[in-house]
Design a protein around this motif. Structure first.
Motif, PDB file in Angstrom:
ATOM      1  N   ARG A 136      39.848  10.111   7.750  1.00 44.35           N
ATOM      2  CA  ARG A 136      41.026  10.533   6.995  1.00 44.35           C
ATOM      3  C   ARG A 136      41.764   9.389   6.311  1.00 44.35           C
ATOM      4  O   ARG A 136      42.481   9.615   5.349  1.00 44.35           O
ATOM      5  N   ALA A 137      41.640   8.169   6.824  1.00 42.04           N
ATOM      6  CA  ALA A 137      42.321   7.019   6.218  1.00 42.04           C
ATOM      7  C   ALA A 137      41.511   5.769   6.504  1.00 42.04           C
ATOM      8  O   ALA A 137      40.718   5.728   7.449  1.00 42.04           O
ATOM      9  N   PHE A 138      41.769   4.726   5.681  1.00 40.89           N
ATOM     10  CA  PHE A 138      40.931   3.537   5.738  1.00 40.89           C
ATOM     11  C   PHE A 138      41.781   2.270   5.754  1.00 40.89           C
ATOM     12  O   PHE A 138      42.923   2.258   5.312  1.00 40.89           O
ATOM     13  N   GLY A 139      41.168   1.197   6.249  1.00 41.32           N
ATOM     14  CA  GLY A 139      41.835  -0.095   6.251  1.00 41.32           C
ATOM     15  C   GLY A 139      40.835  -1.185   6.565  1.00 41.32           C
ATOM     16  O   GLY A 139      39.614  -0.977   6.520  1.00 41.32           O
ATOM     17  N   VAL A 140      41.347  -2.361   6.906  1.00 44.10           N
ATOM     18  CA  VAL A 140      40.508  -3.522   7.202  1.00 44.10           C
ATOM     19  C   VAL A 140      41.060  -4.229   8.431  1.00 44.10           C
ATOM     20  O   VAL A 140      42.116  -3.873   8.947  1.00 44.10           O
ATOM     21  N   SER A 141      40.341  -5.249   8.871  1.00 41.61           N
ATOM     22  CA  SER A 141      40.801  -6.071   9.977  1.00 41.61           C
ATOM     23  C   SER A 141      40.390  -7.506   9.706  1.00 41.61           C
ATOM     24  O   SER A 141      39.261  -7.765   9.264  1.00 41.61           O
ATOM     25  N   ALA A 154      36.728  -1.615  -6.282  1.00 41.56           N
ATOM     26  CA  ALA A 154      35.867  -0.436  -6.284  1.00 41.56           C
ATOM     27  C   ALA A 154      36.393   0.685  -5.393  1.00 41.56           C
ATOM     28  O   ALA A 154      36.226   1.862  -5.715  1.00 41.56           O
ATOM     29  N   VAL A 155      37.018   0.334  -4.269  1.00 41.76           N
ATOM     30  CA  VAL A 155      37.487   1.345  -3.321  1.00 41.76           C
ATOM     31  C   VAL A 155      38.735   2.027  -3.873  1.00 41.76           C
ATOM     32  O   VAL A 155      39.715   1.364  -4.221  1.00 41.76           O
ATOM     33  N   LYS A 156      38.714   3.339  -3.955  1.00 40.88           N
ATOM     34  CA  LYS A 156      39.845   4.064  -4.538  1.00 40.88           C
ATOM     35  C   LYS A 156      40.871   4.503  -3.489  1.00 40.88           C
ATOM     36  O   LYS A 156      42.036   4.760  -3.809  1.00 40.88           O
ATOM     37  N   GLN A 157      40.437   4.605  -2.223  1.00 44.10           N
ATOM     38  CA  GLN A 157      41.373   4.997  -1.168  1.00 44.10           C
ATOM     39  C   GLN A 157      42.345   3.851  -0.881  1.00 44.10           C
ATOM     40  O   GLN A 157      41.934   2.679  -0.923  1.00 44.10           O
ATOM     41  N   PRO A 158      43.585   4.147  -0.578  1.00 44.07           N
ATOM     42  CA  PRO A 158      44.513   3.085  -0.167  1.00 44.07           C
ATOM     43  C   PRO A 158      44.017   2.426   1.123  1.00 44.07           C
ATOM     44  O   PRO A 158      43.555   3.107   2.038  1.00 44.07           O
ATOM     45  N   LEU A 159      44.078   1.103   1.171  1.00 39.33           N
ATOM     46  CA  LEU A 159      43.765   0.369   2.397  1.00 39.33           C
ATOM     47  C   LEU A 159      45.079   0.193   3.143  1.00 39.33           C
ATOM     48  O   LEU A 159      45.894  -0.661   2.804  1.00 39.33           O
ATOM     49  N   LEU A 160      45.301   1.026   4.131  1.00 41.99           N
ATOM     50  CA  LEU A 160      46.624   1.179   4.740  1.00 41.99           C
ATOM     51  C   LEU A 160      46.904   0.203   5.871  1.00 41.99           C
ATOM     52  O   LEU A 160      48.062   0.034   6.256  1.00 41.99           O
ATOM     53  N   VAL A 161      45.859  -0.426   6.416  1.00 41.51           N
ATOM     54  CA  VAL A 161      46.008  -1.240   7.622  1.00 41.51           C
ATOM     55  C   VAL A 161      45.229  -2.537   7.465  1.00 41.51           C
ATOM     56  O   VAL A 161      44.148  -2.559   6.868  1.00 41.51           O
ATOM     57  N   ASN A 162      45.783  -3.632   8.006  1.00 42.95           N
ATOM     58  CA  ASN A 162      45.031  -4.863   8.225  1.00 42.95           C
ATOM     59  C   ASN A 162      45.342  -5.303   9.653  1.00 42.95           C
ATOM     60  O   ASN A 162      46.467  -5.680   9.962  1.00 42.95           O
ATOM     61  N   GLN A 163      44.343  -5.225  10.522  1.00 42.19           N
ATOM     62  CA  GLN A 163      44.526  -5.600  11.925  1.00 42.19           C
ATOM     63  C   GLN A 163      44.182  -7.084  12.070  1.00 42.19           C
ATOM     64  O   GLN A 163      43.058  -7.493  11.792  1.00 42.19           O
ATOM     65  N   VAL A 164      45.155  -7.873  12.501  1.00 40.78           N
ATOM     66  CA  VAL A 164      45.002  -9.331  12.545  1.00 40.78           C
ATOM     67  C   VAL A 164      45.478  -9.869  13.886  1.00 40.78           C
ATOM     68  O   VAL A 164      46.218  -9.212  14.611  1.00 40.78           O
ATOM     69  N   GLN A 165      45.052 -11.098  14.199  1.00 41.27           N
ATOM     70  CA  GLN A 165      45.566 -11.732  15.408  1.00 41.27           C
ATOM     71  C   GLN A 165      46.984 -12.226  15.147  1.00 41.27           C
ATOM     72  O   GLN A 165      47.230 -13.025  14.257  1.00 41.27           O
ATOM     73  N   PHE A 166      47.904 -11.733  15.955  1.00 43.46           N
ATOM     74  CA  PHE A 166      49.303 -12.088  15.747  1.00 43.46           C
ATOM     75  C   PHE A 166      50.056 -11.877  17.054  1.00 43.46           C
ATOM     76  O   PHE A 166      49.936 -10.835  17.693  1.00 43.46           O
ATOM     77  N   LYS A 204      52.220  -2.374   0.742  1.00 46.03           N
ATOM     78  CA  LYS A 204      52.433  -1.293   1.706  1.00 46.03           C
ATOM     79  C   LYS A 204      51.272  -1.165   2.691  1.00 46.03           C
ATOM     80  O   LYS A 204      50.776  -0.072   2.965  1.00 46.03           O
ATOM     81  N   ILE A 205      50.824  -2.300   3.202  1.00 43.15           N
ATOM     82  CA  ILE A 205      49.773  -2.367   4.219  1.00 43.15           C
ATOM     83  C   ILE A 205      50.427  -2.661   5.563  1.00 43.15           C
ATOM     84  O   ILE A 205      51.212  -3.602   5.686  1.00 43.15           O
ATOM     85  N   THR A 206      50.119  -1.857   6.560  1.00 42.93           N
ATOM     86  CA  THR A 206      50.643  -2.099   7.896  1.00 42.93           C
ATOM     87  C   THR A 206      49.820  -3.171   8.589  1.00 42.93           C
ATOM     88  O   THR A 206      48.594  -3.055   8.672  1.00 42.93           O
ATOM     89  N   LEU A 207      50.469  -4.220   9.070  1.00 44.90           N
ATOM     90  CA  LEU A 207      49.792  -5.238   9.857  1.00 44.90           C
ATOM     91  C   LEU A 207      49.790  -4.805  11.324  1.00 44.90           C
ATOM     92  O   LEU A 207      50.842  -4.623  11.928  1.00 44.90           O
TER      93      LEU A 207
END
Length: 245
Positions: A136-141, A154-166, A204-207
């Protein structure tokens, strides 16, 4: 708050269910997995933690609708590397859904950057998974701003998340913004990951913070650690103040 399921591979059904129930009682409804989680356990392998979660928790349809289920893909073990090809992404998601005994993932993240990624391959996979109702939704890490921009060509879906070490003991993402142009600090040097916090806010990407109580790159956590007396005193004081209200 997100409950990470990386370390449940060697837990009993009762222990996993207790972890899940405790999280829900505390108001946590977001659970994080990855296809990789479980590969390093004895008699383990890819998707082990996803399978153990499904076997132990046995969610009803109504329970499933009440939580957010996230998984990740892109890391391959033998030989160790990264694969964000169309075939790998789609096959990994299908196996995650089978392991979790679920029809869809709420969120799918690309686990780590594939430096030879073809954005069109990722886009093709995301389009197919979204159209089939599997994700249903996409992101990266662990991605830098430029790596995200490359995917977005190329990716048309919003990338809503970036999961990072923090975490408090691994806060260079914030320190970079405070020490810009200060020659006395290593964080003053802007590398490709520089400005990630600002980039996420603008776009508007959630970390998401992974292992937020881990001691930097070291094993173990800083809560209760004798190496961090002042930090733990501050945390204990804050907890005491909250409980006294």
């Amino acid at each position: 708050m997100i409950a990470g399921m990386m370390r449940i591979g060697d837990k009993t059904d009762a222990e996993i269910r207790e972890l899940y129930d405790s999280a829900r009682e505390a108001g946590v409804s977001y659970f994080d997995h990855a296809d990789l989680y479980g590969f390093n356990f004895p008699d383990g392998g890819y998707h082990l933690c996803e399978r153990r979660f499904a076997e132990a928790v046995k969610l009803s349809s109504s329970e499933r609708e009440g939580i957010v289920l996230q998984s990740k893909t892109g890391i391959v073990e033998d030989p160790w590397g990264y694969d964000q090809s169309y075939e790998h992404i789609v096959a990994s998601v299908d196996e995650s859904l089978k392991s979790l005994n679920m029809d869809y993932l709420d969120v799918l993240l690309l686990h780590r950057p594939d430096v030879l990624v073809e954005p069109e391959e990722v886009a093709r996979a995301f389009d197919e998974l979204e159209a089939a109702g599997k994700v249903r939704a996409f992101g990266v890490s662990n991605h830098t701003p430029r790596q995200i921009d490359l995917l977005k060509t190329a990716v048309k879906q919003p990338l809503l998340v970036n999961q990072v070490q923090f975490s408090i003991t691994h806060s260079s993402l914030v320190a970079q913004g405070m020490t810009s142009n200060m020659t006395t600090s290593d964080d003053a040097f802007t590398r490709d990951g520089g400005g990630l916090v600002d980039y996420a806010r603008v776009n508007k990407i959630t970390l998401q913070a992974w292992s937020p109580i881990q001691i930097g790159h070291e094993p173990g956590i800083f809560l209760g650690s004798l190496d961090y007396p002042e930090l733990n005193a501050e945390i204990e004081g804050a907890v005491a103040n909250r409980n006294s209200r």
